[in-house]
Design an enzyme around this catalytic site. Sequence first.
Site, PDB file in Angstrom:
ATOM      1  N   TYR A 225      40.004 -26.399 -16.317  1.00 27.89           N
ATOM      2  CA  TYR A 225      39.126 -25.278 -15.985  1.00 27.89           C
ATOM      3  C   TYR A 225      39.278 -24.144 -16.992  1.00 27.89           C
ATOM      4  CZ  TYR A 225      36.765 -21.665 -13.246  1.00 27.89           C
ATOM      5  OH  TYR A 225      35.918 -20.664 -12.832  1.00 27.89           O
TER       6      TYR A 225
ATOM      7  N   SER B 133      34.231 -16.884 -16.734  1.00 26.12           N
ATOM      8  CA  SER B 133      35.264 -16.555 -15.752  1.00 26.12           C
ATOM      9  C   SER B 133      36.287 -15.633 -16.397  1.00 26.12           C
ATOM     10  CB  SER B 133      35.951 -17.846 -15.288  1.00 26.12           C
ATOM     11  OG  SER B 133      37.115 -17.594 -14.531  1.00 26.12           O
TER      12      SER B 133
END
Length: 256
Positions: free
Chosen positions: A160, A147
Site C-alpha cells: 500500500y 494518501s
Amino acid sequence: MDLGLAGKTVLLSGAASGIGRACALAFAREGARLALLDVDADAGAVLQRELAKVPGAGASRFYRTDVSDEADVRRAVESTAAAFGGIDAVVGCAGISGPIGTGLEDVAVAEFRRVMDVNVTGQFLLARHSAPFLRASEAGAMVLLASDSSFVAAPGMVPYNASKGAVLQLTRALSVELAGDGIRVNCVCPSVVDTPMARADLGESSESLRSRDFPVQGPEQVANHVLYLASPASAPVNGTSLVSDFGYLARSSFPA
C-alpha cells in the site's frame, strides 16, 4: 462559492463505496453529470437510485469496470464520452489496501502486484484513455486519490505504501505531461478515513474507529477537496498534493 460544476461531465472510478461514493453524491449536488465506474455492480445500482433523489443532480451512467483491465477502462471512458458528448473531469478513487499487518517476507508477489495494478496502473489507464477527451474540454481536470502514506510509512503496509507513493509521483508526472494540453492533474492525500475498507483493515466499526486516539475524517470531508480540485474554481492549481491529515505530516517525530 460557485464551483462551476453544473452540467459538467465527471468520470469517477471506485464510485460505489467509501470516498468514491461520497464524491459521487457531492458532484451530484453540484449538478454534475456522472459516469460511475466500479467492480461492484449491485452497489453501483444502489448508488444510482440514491443519486436520482438528489435535487438538481445531472444524469448518471454506471459502468462495471475493473480499473486494472485496460479493455474495461477504455470501454467505460469511450462510453462516457459518447453518452455525454465529452468528459470534463476524471476522479480516480478506486483502490485497495492489500495485505495489512503483514511482514515483508510474508507478502506474496501476487498480492503486491494486485495492489500496484489497481492503485497505480488503474490510475495510469484512466489518464491514458481519458486524456483525449479532457483535452477537448474547456477546463479538463484530473484528481487522483493518494494518501498520507504517499509521504510516510508504517510497518506491515509495504504494498500500500509503495502504491500510494507511486500515485503521488504519477500525479506530478501527469501534470507536467498534460499541462500543454490544458489538463490539470492534482491528488488528495488523506489520513485515516471512515470507509468500509478502513474499518475492515482495522477491524473496527464506524463508532469505534472514530473514538480512537487519533483523528479520523469522514469521506464527505475528502470529497470537498476533490470537488474543489476538479472544478474551474481551482484553475491555477496544478501538480499539487492536498494533504488532509489534521497536520500530522508537519509534526516532527524528534523526541524533544
